[in-house]
Write a protein that holds these residues in place. Structure first.
Motif, PDB file in Angstrom:
ATOM      1  N   HIS A  69      -2.562   5.623  -1.154  1.00 11.98           N
ATOM      2  CA  HIS A  69      -1.423   5.021  -0.159  1.00 11.98           C
ATOM      3  C   HIS A  69      -0.325   6.074  -0.147  1.00 11.98           C
ATOM      4  CE1 HIS A  69      -0.166   2.784  -3.638  1.00 11.98           C
ATOM      5  NE2 HIS A  69       1.095   2.476  -2.939  1.00 11.98           N
ATOM      6  N   HIS A  71       3.058   5.830  -1.030  1.00  9.54           N
ATOM      7  CA  HIS A  71       4.365   5.601  -1.850  1.00  9.54           C
ATOM      8  C   HIS A  71       4.481   6.866  -2.736  1.00  9.54           C
ATOM      9  CE1 HIS A  71       4.257   1.094  -0.966  1.00  9.54           C
ATOM     10  NE2 HIS A  71       4.609   1.622   0.038  1.00  9.54           N
ATOM     11  N   ASP A  73       5.178   7.168  -5.956  1.00  5.01           N
ATOM     12  CA  ASP A  73       4.576   7.070  -7.275  1.00  5.01           C
ATOM     13  C   ASP A  73       3.219   7.666  -7.260  1.00  5.01           C
ATOM     14  OD1 ASP A  73       4.399   4.820  -6.128  1.00  5.01           O
ATOM     15  OD2 ASP A  73       4.139   3.692  -7.776  1.00  5.01           O
ATOM     16  N   HIS A  74       2.582   7.612  -6.056  1.00  9.08           N
ATOM     17  CA  HIS A  74       1.139   8.018  -5.742  1.00  9.08           C
ATOM     18  C   HIS A  74       1.179   9.215  -4.997  1.00  9.08           C
ATOM     19  CE1 HIS A  74      -0.143   3.816  -7.181  1.00  9.08           C
ATOM     20  NE2 HIS A  74       1.020   3.500  -6.840  1.00  9.08           N
ATOM     21  N   HIS A 168       0.284  -4.235   0.828  1.00  3.76           N
ATOM     22  CA  HIS A 168       1.135  -3.809   0.111  1.00  3.76           C
ATOM     23  C   HIS A 168       1.868  -2.446   1.008  1.00  3.76           C
ATOM     24  CE1 HIS A 168       3.145  -1.975  -3.180  1.00  3.76           C
ATOM     25  NE2 HIS A 168       2.705  -0.648  -2.925  1.00  3.76           N
ATOM     26  N   ASP A 187      -2.389   0.169  -5.450  1.00  7.57           N
ATOM     27  CA  ASP A 187      -1.552  -1.035  -5.774  1.00  7.57           C
ATOM     28  C   ASP A 187      -1.854  -2.453  -5.081  1.00  7.57           C
ATOM     29  OD1 ASP A 187      -0.009   0.777  -7.254  1.00  7.57           O
ATOM     30  OD2 ASP A 187       1.869   0.796  -5.885  1.00  7.57           O
TER      31      ASP A 187
HETATM   32 ZN   LIG Z   1       2.675   1.305  -3.939  1.00 11.26          ZN
END
Ligand SMILES: [Zn+2]
Length: 323
Positions: A69, A71, A73-74, A168, A187
């Protein structure tokens, strides 16, 4: 049978976020593939370079990156560390990753109007917008090369199928290996914390917002219906028994919804006032997370026709049905 120790490696990278370190995965298939990249920070880059080195690779050996996804942190390092790798993900990652101006302006305007209608003070709305911009600064500014969706197979990672797992994040996909009963779950499924079904605006102007907790529950149920014996999560440990964990999550959601219902006064209340009571100690620090939790569970009660909303003076009030 997939030999996991040979074909799939977990790399653990630091993040500057409250969630702590992130797990990304190296799949040694016909193509050398990373699932997620970690955030755009010097620390994560250094740990990643070293981790790849220990497996005998450099960043230039990575052929492709599959994003669970959008976000930060990814999806942080797609621009700077892997400029030549093919980037693959759900099409809903695209406007976030490319930082499309008109989309981000629409998101900010939507957030401001939506939360204001839900009783959030101007000051906290401003903080939410600022925090959103701050998070976005940890993603690379580069779009996808290949869009994938439900049921797609990806070249170079034999045996893995894309399944859409929104909730999420609207862009969330997981990778399912049916033969070996494995899921790379990003996540979507995490053992030590319940994933937040983050509120997101609609992707198409004029459509209603997605009811993210309801979606998230559908995506959990979808996984329960598959043959999954192990989940490689985006944070924390692998999940070995998803049935126990997911049923616990469903139970927690039921209890939260029940508690919220009992907190609804006869005359109605805004979701923000509920949030202030329910999350008294953290709502100021984490307004986006806590409001997503509250509205998600109110959506659940509303979907079951237990509660209803009433609009008055530009604000949305929640009340038990029949009051
Ligand atoms: Zn996430």
């Amino acid at each position: 049978m997939l030999n996991k120790t040979k074909c799939l490696e977990k790399l653990n990278l630091p993040t500057p976020f409250i969630v702590g370190p992130v797990n990304i995965y190296l799949i040694k298939g016909d193509a050398l593939t990373l699932v997620d990249t970690g955030p755009k920070t010097k620390e994560a880059t250094e740990v990643l370079v070293e981790a790849l080195k220990q497996h005998g690779y450099s960043v230039n050996d990575i052929d492709q990156i599959i994003l669970t996804h959008h976000h930060p942190d990814h999806a942080g390092l797609i621009e700077d560390v892997f400029p030549n790798a093919t980037v693959i993900g759900h099409k809903k990652c695209q406007p976030w990753l490319k930082k499309e101006k008109h989309f981000l302006t629409f998101v900010e305007n939507y957030i401001a109007k939506f939360y204001s209608e839900h009783g959030v003070s101007d000051e906290i709305v401003d903080e939410m917008v600022t925090k959103n911009r701050y998070y976005l600064s940890f993603t690379g500014n580069r779009g996808l090369d290949i869009n994938v969706c439900e049921g797609d197979k990806i070249d170079g990672v034999q045996g893995w199928t894309v399944i859409e797992t929104p909730g999420h994040a609207q862009s969330h996909i997981s990778l399912y290996n049916e033969k070996d009963g494995l899921l790379i779950g990003g996540d979507h499924i995490i053992e030590h914390i319940s994933s937040n079904a983050l509120l997101e605006p609609p992707y198409v102007k004029g459509e209603s917002r997605p009811q993210t907790l309801l979606q998230y529950r559908d995506s959990l149920q979808k996984c329960l219906n598959l043959n999954i014996r192990k989940v490689f999560s985006g944070h924390g440990k692998n999940v070995e028994n998803i049935e126990v964990l997911l049923n616990k999550r469903f139970q927690e959601q039921e209890e939260k919804a029940k508690r919220l219902k009992l907190m609804l006064p006869k005359e109605g209340i805004t979701s923000f006032d509920l949030c202030k009571s329910y999350f008294a100690h953290i709502y100021k620090k984490e307004p986006t997370l806590t409001m997503s939790e509250i509205i998600g569970h109110l959506d659940l009660l509303e979907d079951r026709k237990i509660i209803e909303t009433v609009n008055s003076n530009g604000k949305t009030f929640y009340t038990c049905k029949g009051n």
